[in-house]
Each structure stands twice: as structure tokens, then as C-alpha cells.
Write a protein that holds these residues in place. Structure first.
Motif, PDB file in Angstrom:
ATOM      1  N   PHE A 107      -4.098   1.464 -14.644  1.00 28.45           N
ATOM      2  CA  PHE A 107      -4.162   2.903 -14.362  1.00 28.45           C
ATOM      3  C   PHE A 107      -2.974   3.313 -13.478  1.00 28.45           C
ATOM      4  O   PHE A 107      -1.857   2.825 -13.689  1.00 28.45           O
ATOM      5  N   SER A 108      -3.215   4.108 -12.461  1.00 31.72           N
ATOM      6  CA  SER A 108      -2.083   4.663 -11.702  1.00 31.72           C
ATOM      7  C   SER A 108      -1.232   3.601 -11.017  1.00 31.72           C
ATOM      8  O   SER A 108      -0.043   3.820 -10.750  1.00 31.72           O
ATOM      9  N   GLU A 109      -1.833   2.430 -10.742  1.00 35.40           N
ATOM     10  CA  GLU A 109      -1.071   1.393 -10.016  1.00 35.40           C
ATOM     11  C   GLU A 109       0.111   0.861 -10.831  1.00 35.40           C
ATOM     12  O   GLU A 109       0.999   0.221 -10.272  1.00 35.40           O
ATOM     13  N   THR A 110       0.115   1.126 -12.157  1.00 33.57           N
ATOM     14  CA  THR A 110       1.239   0.660 -12.968  1.00 33.57           C
ATOM     15  C   THR A 110       2.503   1.467 -12.684  1.00 33.57           C
ATOM     16  O   THR A 110       3.608   1.019 -12.984  1.00 33.57           O
ATOM     17  N   GLY A 111       2.309   2.666 -12.117  1.00 27.22           N
ATOM     18  CA  GLY A 111       3.467   3.529 -11.862  1.00 27.22           C
ATOM     19  C   GLY A 111       3.969   4.216 -13.136  1.00 27.22           C
ATOM     20  O   GLY A 111       4.980   4.904 -13.123  1.00 27.22           O
ATOM     21  N   GLN A 112       3.250   4.028 -14.265  1.00 26.53           N
ATOM     22  CA  GLN A 112       3.658   4.617 -15.548  1.00 26.53           C
ATOM     23  C   GLN A 112       2.856   5.884 -15.827  1.00 26.53           C
ATOM     24  O   GLN A 112       1.723   6.028 -15.381  1.00 26.53           O
ATOM     25  N   ASP A 113       3.465   6.793 -16.612  1.00 28.85           N
ATOM     26  CA  ASP A 113       2.804   8.054 -16.960  1.00 28.85           C
ATOM     27  C   ASP A 113       1.452   7.834 -17.634  1.00 28.85           C
ATOM     28  O   ASP A 113       0.467   8.487 -17.308  1.00 28.85           O
ATOM     29  N   GLU A 114       1.412   6.878 -18.568  1.00 29.82           N
ATOM     30  CA  GLU A 114       0.182   6.652 -19.334  1.00 29.82           C
ATOM     31  C   GLU A 114      -0.951   6.221 -18.399  1.00 29.82           C
ATOM     32  O   GLU A 114      -2.076   6.706 -18.510  1.00 29.82           O
ATOM     33  N   ALA A 258       2.493  -0.195  -3.057  1.00 27.91           N
ATOM     34  CA  ALA A 258       2.526   0.899  -4.024  1.00 27.91           C
ATOM     35  C   ALA A 258       2.213   0.377  -5.424  1.00 27.91           C
ATOM     36  O   ALA A 258       1.488   1.004  -6.197  1.00 27.91           O
ATOM     37  N   SER A 259       2.732  -0.807  -5.759  1.00 27.13           N
ATOM     38  CA  SER A 259       2.471  -1.376  -7.076  1.00 27.13           C
ATOM     39  C   SER A 259       1.084  -1.985  -7.175  1.00 27.13           C
ATOM     40  O   SER A 259       0.555  -2.169  -8.251  1.00 27.13           O
ATOM     41  N   HIS A 260       0.523  -2.333  -6.047  1.00 26.73           N
ATOM     42  CA  HIS A 260      -0.761  -3.027  -6.063  1.00 26.73           C
ATOM     43  C   HIS A 260      -1.916  -2.054  -6.192  1.00 26.73           C
ATOM     44  O   HIS A 260      -2.693  -2.107  -7.128  1.00 26.73           O
ATOM     45  N   SER A 261      -2.036  -1.140  -5.240  1.00 26.89           N
ATOM     46  CA  SER A 261      -3.176  -0.221  -5.281  1.00 26.89           C
ATOM     47  C   SER A 261      -2.704   1.228  -5.366  1.00 26.89           C
ATOM     48  O   SER A 261      -3.470   2.149  -5.140  1.00 26.89           O
ATOM     49  N   GLY A 262      -1.429   1.410  -5.694  1.00 24.98           N
ATOM     50  CA  GLY A 262      -0.910   2.765  -5.816  1.00 24.98           C
ATOM     51  C   GLY A 262      -0.882   3.491  -4.489  1.00 24.98           C
ATOM     52  O   GLY A 262      -0.821   4.721  -4.442  1.00 24.98           O
ATOM     53  N   SER A 263      -0.921   2.731  -3.376  1.00 24.65           N
ATOM     54  CA  SER A 263      -1.006   3.361  -2.061  1.00 24.65           C
ATOM     55  C   SER A 263       0.370   3.735  -1.530  1.00 24.65           C
ATOM     56  O   SER A 263       1.343   3.018  -1.723  1.00 24.65           O
ATOM     57  N   LEU A 264       0.430   4.850  -0.827  1.00 22.26           N
ATOM     58  CA  LEU A 264       1.611   5.182  -0.058  1.00 22.26           C
ATOM     59  C   LEU A 264       1.369   4.604   1.330  1.00 22.26           C
ATOM     60  O   LEU A 264       0.498   5.070   2.071  1.00 22.26           O
ATOM     61  N   ALA A 265       2.106   3.566   1.659  1.00 22.65           N
ATOM     62  CA  ALA A 265       1.755   2.791   2.852  1.00 22.65           C
ATOM     63  C   ALA A 265       1.978   3.574   4.148  1.00 22.65           C
ATOM     64  O   ALA A 265       1.201   3.474   5.089  1.00 22.65           O
TER      65      ALA A 265
ATOM     66  N   ILE B 356       1.501  -7.341 -11.189  1.00 26.12           N
ATOM     67  CA  ILE B 356       2.563  -6.587 -10.532  1.00 26.12           C
ATOM     68  C   ILE B 356       3.856  -7.246 -10.961  1.00 26.12           C
ATOM     69  O   ILE B 356       4.151  -8.376 -10.557  1.00 26.12           O
ATOM     70  N   LEU B 357       4.604  -6.560 -11.827  1.00 26.11           N
ATOM     71  CA  LEU B 357       5.752  -7.183 -12.479  1.00 26.11           C
ATOM     72  C   LEU B 357       7.014  -6.991 -11.654  1.00 26.11           C
ATOM     73  O   LEU B 357       8.015  -6.477 -12.137  1.00 26.11           O
ATOM     74  N   ARG B 358       6.947  -7.357 -10.404  1.00 21.77           N
ATOM     75  CA  ARG B 358       8.104  -7.323  -9.532  1.00 21.77           C
ATOM     76  C   ARG B 358       7.898  -8.439  -8.519  1.00 21.77           C
ATOM     77  O   ARG B 358       6.873  -9.109  -8.517  1.00 21.77           O
ATOM     78  N   ASN B 359       8.843  -8.629  -7.659  1.00 19.68           N
ATOM     79  CA  ASN B 359       8.725  -9.649  -6.626  1.00 19.68           C
ATOM     80  C   ASN B 359       8.073  -8.998  -5.403  1.00 19.68           C
ATOM     81  O   ASN B 359       8.615  -8.013  -4.897  1.00 19.68           O
ATOM     82  N   PRO B 360       6.978  -9.493  -4.871  1.00 22.27           N
ATOM     83  CA  PRO B 360       6.154 -10.645  -5.276  1.00 22.27           C
ATOM     84  C   PRO B 360       5.442 -10.401  -6.609  1.00 22.27           C
ATOM     85  O   PRO B 360       4.839  -9.345  -6.789  1.00 22.27           O
ATOM     86  N   LEU B 361       5.528 -11.413  -7.449  1.00 24.17           N
ATOM     87  CA  LEU B 361       4.896 -11.316  -8.761  1.00 24.17           C
ATOM     88  C   LEU B 361       3.402 -11.599  -8.646  1.00 24.17           C
ATOM     89  O   LEU B 361       2.999 -12.630  -8.110  1.00 24.17           O
ATOM     90  N   ASP B 362       2.601 -10.655  -9.128  1.00 21.89           N
ATOM     91  CA  ASP B 362       1.147 -10.839  -9.149  1.00 21.89           C
ATOM     92  C   ASP B 362       0.739 -11.104 -10.587  1.00 21.89           C
ATOM     93  O   ASP B 362       0.880 -10.225 -11.440  1.00 21.89           O
ATOM     94  N   VAL B 363       0.243 -12.315 -10.847  1.00 18.52           N
ATOM     95  CA  VAL B 363      -0.134 -12.672 -12.216  1.00 18.52           C
ATOM     96  C   VAL B 363      -1.640 -12.540 -12.419  1.00 18.52           C
ATOM     97  O   VAL B 363      -2.225 -13.207 -13.266  1.00 18.52           O
TER      98      VAL B 363
END
Lengths: 489, 489
Positions: A107-114, A258-265, B356-363
Motif C-alpha cells: 500500500f502507501s509504504e511502497t511510495g508508488q501511486d498504485e 518512510a519506506s517501512h511504514s510510510g512515516s514522516l519521521a 523495502i527495496l533499498r539499503n537497508p534491504l528488507d526481504v
């Protein structure tokens, strides 16, 4: 007001029935693992696997759709691909489901529009459909009173007083696992991932009024509404000790968040400053989180700064005494001299050679003589200049003595002191090879309200954190938590 | 010169015969425990208990006096009251003993005139009698090649490349115990207490030239001759990595040190400044000591600052990724972005949802799919912007999967990468409930030159320490220690 909040969360932490969407005959699928853990935990309600290609999964009658279930469904666990989630939510609305926990990510955590679009869709469906969403992109709820495991992880212990919310399922899982081993018991834990509907503040409002929660912890990677969060934290910490681990305190960590939970830290400096005004304890990592919770669990009230250390049991040596002085005083605690009276009495019972007859007291000379150890601890504890006792028991040395009796007698010696006076006692129990024996030793002392820390540094930091909390809130004088003995099984 | 130094210490670390004074039928007496440990360790020489009231102790023929022993005696262990030590030393001189290790305390460390006087007496007797003294007030020597245990502590492992000297027997004992569990093996360890004859610099001069010692460590509470110590440290650290833990860095710690080993601790600021000019790594506590030794054992050469992290195995979640970024960058390391090429290739094999497809990589998304994990690690390791890989394996999650095969396959997957390329790999292995399995996992990776650290912080600090050392000495480019695989049993 409180009653309404408790009612609102009733089906989140105490659902009477759970449907699992995404379970199958593949035991490695997350849906299957959720179902397996619910079975292993003996969930206190009805279970409904949902799968259109089989009649039974793990021995439980299986339905093709949510809407085919004959009885009511409070709670649905979703572990199917993101694109299939919206249709499923329509079924949930039709069925009158109250809570949907979405394990699914994408969902939003991908950072992608979809992903962002999909998250908006499910959010709207939740509002329109009259159900709440936990997640998406999360492990969900651990509610031991209702026997709900933490996602695929089953823990076979009773409930306790610690409530915890987390942006990260991994952080929450590690806390539960490590905490349980050290005697921490939980009321509720929730990992809520992106928190598209219910978010950090919603869960915190619940924990604030939940009568079963006495200590509130949070792992947050940011806040959607930081003003509301800080204001809420201030209110909660007035009545319950509150601990926050803020992930993403460095720029690199914030980007990851930001990539993990879509959070603005947000800036760590702002968080630090804001939390300082709330009376919340801010911790920096997993170890400090568990350590501090454990401290609050065992002790309530200002702990004092004056530490006495007893080390060198079984001749384990004075290096620990030096290390303990360094660890405590570098964190702002004191290791003050004993009174002349205490010194004189110690000198009367302890041989000078091989001991250090000052604070930190090194009893290295007495080997395994527990009678003298007993007297020495008694003298140290009654010294009026001392607030807290840290006693180092190197369980490896103890096991090395090869006597089950000395092992048991040491436990009884230390425990008896806890029972007969009010000053806090903390066990310093270094990690060593004798793991089983160390855990047994720690467990028995923990039952007597003596928490264990692996190093002086970590114990000292815990005292500093407790003092910060109780100092801020003006609670003077250490009390032993009344709940603890009752709640630690 | 080197040969003379080695010869001089021959009977200290490789005695052909040991007499134990203070052993008896009381198994709790330290003398008896020294003897028992020598037996358990299968000491490679002759053993002579000394006791005038029995003919045999622990099955070994016992002599009334040192001088009654028919054969030569290289080394004497002394565990009798301080006042009886001078007479015993006369016997040692008569017998032509080479080395006397005095466990007995009650000398200068007491701070009393009588103790100081006694220490002067034994010092003079050593000079006049032609033997060297280890101690007094110390545990003594651990020399695994000669099968000498560390005082009463028997460790059943082979020798390795780490030499260590210590003012504290407890610190040395904890290092050996904890180190062995983590794959550290020792050439020689000596706890020398008050060091009235042989002191810190003497032992360091030996370790400097000892061909079996590749890494030199020290726990010191002060220095009798700090100029000599710092100059020696500078020489040693040019040829062997050297690590010093200075106990008594706070005023309270320094006071404790004075009572413990009679050391004048000196200002921490001076120690810090002086050691910085020697290229020695200064550590602050037990954990950092073991961690840093372990790092030197596995990696030699400048490690680089650019860390890649792989986390979220078995769906363990992205919180670890955030924590790893915070831990590495707050210590000055970098967690740089992958190249576009790496990113594109990762995106081709890993589902976006739950990763998470960046460093740190989350698989996290791939669950227990080791084939994809294998490809992902390969991509990360070949990224030219990366110097070091940290991979987090939460063994509790792994064990929770309940598959012995996945457990073994994960080990093989990680190990295979170590074998096929030269970038360092570090295992982050959090403490959890599955202790036995974690230790097995760590041991197998350790054999493949992949050391384990319980937290990202501790791994990051180790890299910082290694970089400081190799940076100072101008050694660029990480090599895997050639000794390690051979020396770790």
C-alpha cells in the motif's frame, strides 16, 4: 467516555470470532501460520478459515467466503495479495464485520501511486462499511487474555500490565519474546503498520483508559498528527509510566522509516524536546526499551541516585566493582561511601585480604560462604546512605562450583532480603555459558521482585530513566510495584 | 632479544611441573579448586599437591613441603594466608623454583602498612631467590597449549591467537568464558593482580614477541610506569592489533581500582589522549572488549564505512532496518543507496509489497524463500558502493518456522556467500528464547568467518574500532584473517 473507548475497541482486543483469509494447505503461507498460531494459543472464540478450494484447513471447517459463514464474525485477518483486498472488504461490510486486520503489504509504504491509491480505497471502504482497519502492512494484535497470538507467533504465558503499540511487527515481536523471557507480561500489543484507519493516537487513547494496562510503551517511526500525539503522551504519562522508542532518529533511519511504514519521521531534536515536556521516557533501542519496561514493572516511585554494589561472589573478582563504579557514575548516579558504622561492621565479618570493604563491596574473599554473604548484604541494605542495591551474581561461576545446594541457597539468600525490607534490589547477571541455569536463577529472583540486567550499564540507565519519569511527575520515594508479584506468573 | 624474552617466560606459560600449596580435602578451598581444574584440564606436566597432613589429595601423591619433592618444580601456585607466604617463598628459592603464582590477597591492595610491608618482603625474596612472581592477589595464568586452566576455571577448548593481560581475574574470566562461546580462542591470558614483580609491561613485552599471539588485549586499572606502557603499546600496535579496556575511568571507578589492584588509575583524559597517539583501540566495557577482539579475529585491514543491511528474514519486519540505519549512521558509518543496477535487479526478484527495496534491504515479503534470499544477498554483495554486509537472522523466528531443513539451508545460504567473495559479512543475531539453536547457528557461521553480534549498535561500534586501528596504521583494504579458520575449532 472511558467506557465508550473500551467498547469501541472491544472487538479489536476481545473478538468472539475470527475469520482468516489467506489460509490454505500450504503451511508456509502467512494466512496458514496465523491460523496455526490461533489454534496453538487456544483462541477463546470461533475460528473460520476462508478458502474457496477446500472444506477444511488444519482440521477446521472452512468457508468459501466471509458471507457464507452462518454465525457472526467480529474480526477478519487478511493475508492475500493487495489487489484482492478491496473486494474482500465489501464482503466484510456485507457481513457486518467489526474489525479487519490487514497483514498484506503493498500500500502507501511502497511510495508508488498504485499503493497510495489502494490505501485510499480501503480507507474509504472502512468508513463506508462501518468496520475498523488495523494496518495494512502489519502483524496485528497480541491479546493474551483472549488468547490471540502475535500473528504467527504463539507465546504460552498469561497476560500482564504492559501495553505496547508499534509501527513495526518485528520490533513488537522482539519485545514480546525478549520481554517474556525476562518476566515482562503484556495486556495488549498491536503492530499497526501504515495505520490507515486506526493509528498511533487511537491505540494510545485506548491504552490510556484500559484498566488492564499499567505501563504504556510505543515504537514509532513518526506521527501523522504530532501535536495530538505529544498532547496525548503528556496526559497518559501523568497516570501511567510511558516509554517511547522513536525509530528513524538519524537521517538514514528516517528515510528507511518512510519506506517501512510510510512515516514522516521528523527531526529527532524536535521529538526529544517535545517528549521532554511530556514526562515520557524516550529510549534509543530494543535493549533500553525492555530494560526500562522491566524497571517500571518492578519499581514505582523515584528510585534515588545512591547505588550500593555487591560483587565478587564466589571469588569472581573486583574488576566488576571497578566497572560498576564507572558505569553508575558516568550516567550521573552515585556510589557513595558507606557510613563508618557499616564499614566497621563489614570489617568485623569479612577478611580484609581478597575483599574490598567499601562501596562497591567486593566479597571475593569469602568464596561460597553464604552465611557471611547474608550478613554483608544485610549491612549494606540498612546503610542509611544507600537507596538501591545492585548485586552481581555471575551464574557461570556459581554453576562452576558444581553444587545444586549453593545454587539454591544463593537464590534464597538474595530473595529473603527482598522480602524483609523496601529498598530495591537489582540483579546483575552477566551472559555466560550456563544459559539454562542463568534463566532459572533470574526467573526465581524476578518472582521476588528482583529484576535482572546483564550489565551494570543497562541497570544504571534504567534507574536514570525511572528517576527521570518519577522526578518529572513529582513522585518521590520508591515503592515496589504492587502489581508485579501478582502479574508475573 | 625475542628469543631471550620467550625463554624468560617459558616456565610461566609452559611449566613442566606445578606444585599447588593450599590444596586439601576441602573441595571448596581455592587451592583444591586450582588442583581440580588442573586435573580436569589434563595439564601437560607433573602435579604436586603440598600439604603436611595427608599423603594424597584428589588421587595425587602429596608432599609435606616444596623441598620434599624429589623432582624439579618449575611453577608453584600459592593459596595460603598472606602471613605464611614469606616462609614458603624461602622453600621455593631452596628448591630452585622458577615461577610463583600467588593467588593469596592481603598485600598492598589493602592500603594498610602491614600489607605493603608484606608485599615488599615477597618482592625482595623473589629477587634474591631467583624466581618470578605472578601476583599477588590474582587468578594467574591460562595457557591452553600447556593445558593450564584459568585458576579454578576449566575450559575445554584449544588455543588460539588472542593474548590478554588483566589487573582483574574476574574481567579475564568473563572474557575467556564469553569469548569462547563466541568463537574467540586464546594463546595466553594472565591475571596478575598487584603485579609486584612482573607487571603489565613485562607481560606485554612477552605477548609482543610471542609467535602464537596475533591480537593483544589488556584490562588495566592503572600503570606503574605509564611512559613505558604507552611507548610499548605504540610498538605493539604497529605489528599486532591491540585493545585496552581502562577500568577506573570515572573518579569513583578510580578509587575502587586503588582498593582492588592497588593501581593509581590516572586521569581518563590523559589515557584517552595518550592511547590515541599509540594506535591502540580503547574500549569502555566487557561487551565492547569481546566484540572488538572478535572483529580483529575475523577481519584484518580497513573495513570501509559503507554498510549494507539485509533484514526482515522470515517476515521479521522492517523495524530492524530502521534500527540498523540509526545504529550505523549515528556512529559515523554510512548506509548508502544501492546503485541503480542493483535496485533494478532487486526489483526484478523481490515483490514490492512487504519488502523495502533499498539499503537497508528488507526481504520481509519472501517469507522463507531461500532461493530468492540467495539471489538478493548476491546482488547486494556485488554492489560496488558497498564495503560490508550485515545480515540480521532472528533465530527465534527461524526456529518458530519449525523446519530443521530451513534452519540448515539458511546457514548454507549465508555461508556460501562468505566463501565466494571477499567482502566481510557480519551476522546480527538478536538474543531470544531459542538459545541452543542460536548458539548452533552462530557457531556454524563463525566457522565460515562470519562473526555474530547481538545488535547493530555493537557490530557498528566494532567496525568503527577496526577502522580506527587500521586507519591509524595505514592498512587499507579488508582481508579476511587467514588465521581464523585455522584457529577457531
Amino acid at each position: 467516555m472511558n467506557q465508550r473507548k473500551l467498547q469501541e475497541f472491544q472487538t479489536i482486543f476481545y473478538p468472539r470470532s475470527i475469520a482468516v483469509v489467506g489460509a490454505s494447505h500450504d503451511r508456509w503461507k502467512f494466512g496458514t501460520r496465523y491460523l496455526q498460531a490461533l489454534i496453538d494459543s487456544r483462541f477463546k472464540g470461533r475460528l473460520y478459515p476462508i478458502n474457496s478450494s477446500t472444506d477444511e484447513i488444519l482440521g477446521i471447517k472452512t468457508y468459501a467466503k466471509i458471507t457464507s459463514i452462518p454465525d457472526s464474525v467480529d474480526y477478519v485477518i487478511v493475508a492475500i495479495p493487495a489487489r484482492s483486498v478491496p473486494d474482500l472488504l465489501d464482503d466484510c461490510a456485507d457481513k457486518g464485520v467489526k474489525t479487519v486486520q490487514i497483514f498484506t503489504a503493498g500500500f502507501s509504504e511502497t511510495g508508488q501511486d498504485e499503493g497510495r491509491r489502494l490505501e485510499k480505497v480501503i480507507e474509504k471502504k472502512s468508513r463506508d462499511g462501518g468496520f475498523r482497519i488495523i494496518g495494512p502492512n502489519c502483524i496485528g494484535v497480541y491479546s493474551p487474555a483472549q488468547r490471540i497470538p502475535f500473528g504467527p507467533m504463539h507465546f504460552s504465558v498469561e497476560a500482564g500490565p504492559v501495553g505496547f503499540i508499534s509501527h513495526s511487527g518485528g520490533v513488537a515481536g522482539n519485545l514480546i519474546d525478549d520481554g517474556i523471557r525476562r518476566g515482562v507480561r503484556f495486556s495488549k500489543v498491536v503492530s499497526f503498520g501504515n495505520g490507515c484507519d486506526l493509528d498511533d493516537c487511537d491505540y494510545l487513547e485506548y491504552l490510556a483508559v484500559d484498566p488492564d494496562t499499567g505501563i504504556v510503551g510505543a515504537y514509532l517511526e513518526g506521527a501523522k498528527d504530532s501535536r495530538r500525539l505529544f498532547s496525548l503522551a503528556k496526559e497518559i504519562s501523568k497516570v501511567k509510566p510511558m516509554i517511547i522508542w522513536k525509530g528513524g532518529r538519524t537521517p538514514a533511519g528516517a528515510e528507511t522509516a518512510a519506506s517501512h511504514s510510510g512515516s514522516l519521521a521528523g527531526s529527532d531534536i524536535i521529538w526529544k524536546a517535545a517528549l521532554r515536556q511530556t514526562g515520557v521516557v524516550k529510549v534509543e533501542n530494543h535493549e533500553e526499551l525492555v530494560d526500562t519496561i522491566l524497571g517500571f514493572l518492578h519499581f514505582s516511585g523515584f528510585a534515588g541516585k545512591r547505588i550500593s554494589v555487591v560483587a565478587g561472589l564466589y571469588g569472581a573478582g573486583g574488576g566488576a566493582s571497578v566497572a560498576s563504579s564507572d558505569a553508575c557514575t558516568s550516567l550521573g548516579l552515585e556510589v557513595p561511601p558507606f557510613t563508618h558504622e557499616t564499614k566497621a561492621k563489614l570489617a568485623a565479618i569479612l577478611p580484609e585480604a581478597g575483599s574490598i570493604l567499601r562501596n562497591p563491596l567486593d566479597v571475593g574473599s569469602i568464596g561460597a560462604n553464604l552465611e557471611i554473604l547474608n550478613m554483608a548484604i544485610g549491612l549494606v541494605l540498612t546503610d542509611p546512605l544507600i537507596d538501591i542495591l545492585m548485586i552481581q551474581v555471575p551464574v557461570d561461576f556459581l554453576v562452576g562450583l558444581g553444587s545444586k545446594k549453593i545454587f539454591q541457597d544463593t537464590i534464597e539468600t538474595v530473595v529473603s532480603f527482598r522480602k524483609n525490607q523496601t529498598k530495591p534490589i537489582i540483579l546483575i547477571s552477566p551472559y555466560g555459558s550456563a544459559v539454562t541455569e542463568r534463566l532459572e536463577f533470574e526467573r526465581k529472583l524476578s518472582h521476588a521482585n528482583i529484576p535482572a540486567y546483564p550489565t551494570f550499564e543497562r541497570a544504571a540507565k534504567t534507574i536514570v530513566n525511572l528517576n527521570q519519569y518519577y522526578g518529572f511527575h513529582g513522585q518521590q520515594g520508591m515503592r515496589i510495584s504492587s502489581d508485579t508479584l501478582r502479574k508475573i506468573s
